[in-house]
Design an enzyme around this catalytic site. Structure first.
Site, PDB file in Angstrom:
ATOM      1  N   THR A  92      18.201 -11.601   9.042  1.00 31.58           N
ATOM      2  CA  THR A  92      18.249 -12.816   8.231  1.00 31.58           C
ATOM      3  C   THR A  92      17.141 -12.821   7.193  1.00 31.58           C
ATOM      4  OG1 THR A  92      19.049 -13.926  10.229  1.00 31.58           O
ATOM      5  CG2 THR A  92      18.453 -15.322   8.368  1.00 31.58           C
ATOM      6  N   GLU A  94      17.255  -0.722   9.606  1.00 29.42           N
ATOM      7  CA  GLU A  94      17.984  -1.621  10.508  1.00 29.42           C
ATOM      8  C   GLU A  94      18.550  -0.835  11.693  1.00 29.42           C
ATOM      9  OE1 GLU A  94      19.939  -4.144  12.735  1.00 29.42           O
ATOM     10  OE2 GLU A  94      18.542  -4.784  11.165  1.00 29.42           O
ATOM     11  N   ALA A  95      18.281  -1.315  12.900  1.00 29.77           N
ATOM     12  CA  ALA A  95      18.713  -0.620  14.104  1.00 29.77           C
ATOM     13  C   ALA A  95      20.220  -0.679  14.316  1.00 29.77           C
ATOM     14  CB  ALA A  95      17.997  -1.195  15.323  1.00 29.77           C
ATOM     15  N   ASN A 143      25.288 -16.198  14.978  1.00 27.23           N
ATOM     16  CA  ASN A 143      24.953 -17.572  15.334  1.00 27.23           C
ATOM     17  C   ASN A 143      26.173 -18.479  15.167  1.00 27.23           C
ATOM     18  OD1 ASN A 143      25.180 -18.145  12.579  1.00 27.23           O
ATOM     19  ND2 ASN A 143      22.983 -18.249  12.233  1.00 27.23           N
ATOM     20  N   PHE A 144      25.993 -19.771  15.438  1.00 29.87           N
ATOM     21  CA  PHE A 144      27.102 -20.709  15.326  1.00 29.87           C
ATOM     22  C   PHE A 144      27.202 -21.342  13.937  1.00 29.87           C
ATOM     23  CE2 PHE A 144      27.190 -20.322  19.891  1.00 29.87           C
ATOM     24  CZ  PHE A 144      28.538 -20.470  20.187  1.00 29.87           C
ATOM     25  N   HIS A 172      16.852 -20.253  19.281  1.00 27.32           N
ATOM     26  CA  HIS A 172      15.838 -20.573  18.266  1.00 27.32           C
ATOM     27  C   HIS A 172      14.445 -20.050  18.612  1.00 27.32           C
ATOM     28  CE1 HIS A 172      18.594 -24.267  17.283  1.00 27.32           C
ATOM     29  NE2 HIS A 172      19.129 -23.111  16.947  1.00 27.32           N
ATOM     30  N   ILE A 216      17.531 -23.410  13.189  1.00 21.24           N
ATOM     31  CA  ILE A 216      16.440 -22.905  12.366  1.00 21.24           C
ATOM     32  C   ILE A 216      16.867 -21.959  11.249  1.00 21.24           C
ATOM     33  CG2 ILE A 216      14.839 -23.183  14.289  1.00 21.24           C
ATOM     34  CD1 ILE A 216      14.805 -20.108  14.554  1.00 21.24           C
TER      35      ILE A 216
END
Length: 616
Positions: free
Chosen positions: A24, A45-46, A103-104, A549, A593
């Site tokens: 993010t 990035e993994a 996420n939602f 969060h 968040i």
């Protein structure tokens, strides 16, 4: 072209910046820095690039990725003594875009009070006024469709507030129904009718939040599609290595202060390479894994590092400490026959039919929507909002043991105010199943009972408890140990259990919301009526989990107060090393968040640009 590039030829020349973590925050920073064509940036990035994956694109398929090792790091906490020794699952995005990809999609904004509290703890430039431009910058907020206004009114929504023109697309659903309406009306009856747009920085009451969904395509809008879109991917000055693990920061220790000069990486095919950066390394691996990489690099508590055979470069035991997370208590209530519930998705035929509707109508139907509703409340109990004198008595009773740090005092000052939301309530459209040792997050949200439910979720906006996350091995592939220490500060249990008592007012048969529910103990999970404080505490012990969060594990605070980074996000004791992700939050903001993470990353990009200009 900014894609996976052959190795090691493309990495031979030092980059200006290396960003560890393409999630993010990391993609925000990389995208903004490479707006200058003279700046070369490498992102490590993994996970893989899954921007074209329907499981990520389609909002209604989110549950399918939880626990899948290709999408989710799938953390589990150590047993929590205050929660009957249950282990708590924590999904973390393992793909380009990080947790914004699983996420939602709820888009809520921090309050003025909490950001001003950040500044009061020694972080000049991080108050509400300073961060507000970045809360506008990251997103384009689309006006609610008329169908949403017809159902919910939305008279408090200010189309001109925090609308912005940023890459994240934010929209309202077209599928709100009777439960959403009853939710709003029930809070209004409790004296909590919302009067203003929550993006103004100060609001109480029930409202309809937007979601990070592109209204044109009805697909998830997240960091990898927004900040690494087709235009950004064409930049020759941006290289993104996916399925590549950053295992340590390379530090030059020959001078008076260690300086970050590169990153040790492990590629998908097992190559171990060191890549160099001439200007700066930016850690953006998230609140659980940024501390891990710091500790693997020799930056952390001396005793822990020596235990795992890691040479100590910077002895700072604050690394991995100060962890904060919003505890969320999930009470599920069976709905009356005929009341729509998301639990119907237990039937594969229903899912198939809805996916058919989504595919043939350009994203129509529930699969392209997010219909979760929100309410903010001050400290409440069985009688409603708690009086000022009762708040003072509550805090006074715990002052000697629970209010001992400047951060805790800042929280107290904040939630003693009658206008600061101490509690967030969520209206979730399905049942929640809580087990002692869940295999993954999906176990919580995939229906386990044949009846249809809605869930009232009670969230503590400003927790006093502090946990930790630390390495258990010198091997980067071993996940660090996450201990949120839920309710270890007794004030959290006191405030949260009182808020659970208030839920009985929401579900009472005489309330608009309660009128849609079946009554009685057998029609609720758990089958406990919170008609006294001790019963409410037992509900917390049985039904509290995490709400995604995690933050604060590398806090932006003075070092003597537990800090790991300064107010320009530079790691104490190390040159050319910065942290940009939720781990820097000095205090957990209220609500979901993701907006705060985007805003912090946007501001961090400007700070990095300013520092580069100052060195020129």
């Amino acid at each position: 072209m900014a894609t996976q590039t052959s190795l090691p030829t493309a990495l031979a020349k030092p980059f200006d910046y290396i960003v560890v973590g393409g999630g993010t925050a990391g993609l925000v920073v990389a995208s903004r820095l490479t707006e200058d064509s003279d700046v070369r940036v490498l992102v490590i990035e993994a996970g893989a690039d899954r921007t074209a994956d329907p499981l990520i694109q389609v909002p209604g398929l989110v549950a399918a990725v939880y626990g899948n090792k290709d999408y989710d790091w799938n953390f589990s906490s150590v047993p929590q003594p205050e929660l009957h020794n249950r282990c708590i699952n924590q999904a973390r995005g393992k793909m380009l875009g990080g947790s914004s990809a699983l996420n939602f999609m709820m888009l809520l904004y921090p309050s003025k009070g909490i950001l001003d509290a950040w500044a009061s703890l020694g972080n000049s430039g991080w108050d509400f006024e300073s961060l507000s431009p970045y809360l506008n910058k990251f997103a384009t907020v689309h006006t609610p469709p008329q169908s949403a206004r017809d159902v919910l009114g939305l008279t408090y929504h200010n189309d001109g507030l925090a609308s912005g023109d940023g890459p994240i697309q934010v929209s309202f659903s077209e599928g709100y129904g009777p439960m959403n309406v009853a939710w709003m009306n029930t809070f209004a009856e409790q004296g909590l009718e919302v009067k203003a747009d929550h993006r103004s920085g100060k609001v109480l009451g029930a409202f309809q939040n937007a979601a990070s969904i592109d209204p044109a395509t009805k697909t998830r809008s997240f960091a990898a599609t927004a900040y690494y879109n087709a235009e950004v991917r064409q930049r020759t000055n941006l290289v993104v290595l996916t399925e590549t693990v950053g295992n340590k920061i390379i530090l030059d220790t020959t001078g008076s202060e260690p300086v970050a000069t590169g990153v040790g990486i492990v590629t998908k095919d097992g190559q171990k390479i060191e890549v160099s950066a001439s200007v700066e390394i930016i850690l953006a691996a998230g609140a659980l894994q940024t501390p891990q990489i710091l500790e693997l690099s020799g930056i952390g508590g001396q005793d822990l590092l020596q235990k795992h055979g890691i040479p100590v470069v910077v002895n700072n035991a604050n690394v991995g400490e100060g962890m904060q997370d919003h505890p969320i208590v999930c009470q599920s209530f069976e709905v009356k026959d005929g009341v729509p519930s998301g639990d119907v998705l237990r039937d594969p035929a229903v899912v198939q039919a809805l996916m058919g509707m989504y595919a043939t109508t350009g994203g129509g139907g529930p699969m392209g929507q997010s219909n979760i509703s929100v309410a903010y409340a001050p400290i409440v109990d069985a009688s409603g909002p708690v009086s000022a004198s009762a708040k003072k008595d509550l805090f006074a009773a715990h002052e000697a043991t629970c209010l001992t740090t400047p951060a805790q005092q800042a929280i107290r000052n904040l939630i003693e105010s009658p206008t600061e939301p101490a509690i967030q309530y969520l209206l979730f459209p399905t049942q929640i199943t809580i087990t002692d040792n869940p295999v993954n997050m999906g176990e919580y949200i995939i229906p386990s009972r044949p009846e249809n439910y809605f869930t009232v979720m009670t969230v503590l906006n400003h927790p006093f408890s502090r946990g930790s996350v630390h390495i258990t091995s010198a091997d980067v592939s071993a996940l660090p140990a996450w201990d949120p220490m839920y309710n270890s500060n007794k004030l959290d249990m006191e405030v949260l259990s009182r808020a659970v008592q208030f839920v009985e007012r929401l579900v009472a048969p005489t309330s608009p919301f309660g009128s849609l529910l079946k009554g009685g103990e057998k029609e609720r999970l758990p089958p406990i009526v919170a008609d006294d404080l001790e019963k409410a505490k037992e509900i917390v012990r049985q039904r509290q989990i995490s709400v995604f969060h995690v933050s604060g594990s590398c806090s932006m605070l003075p070092r003597e107060q537990g800090g790991v980074v300064d107010n320009r996000l530079r790691v104490y004791g190390v040159g050319k090393l910065r942290v940009v992700d939720a781990s820097v939050f000095p205090l957990e903001p209220l609500g979901n968040i993701q907006a705060t993470v985007y805003a912090v990353a946007e501001r961090a990009a400007d700070l990095i640009k300013e520092d580069r200009a100052a060195r020129a």
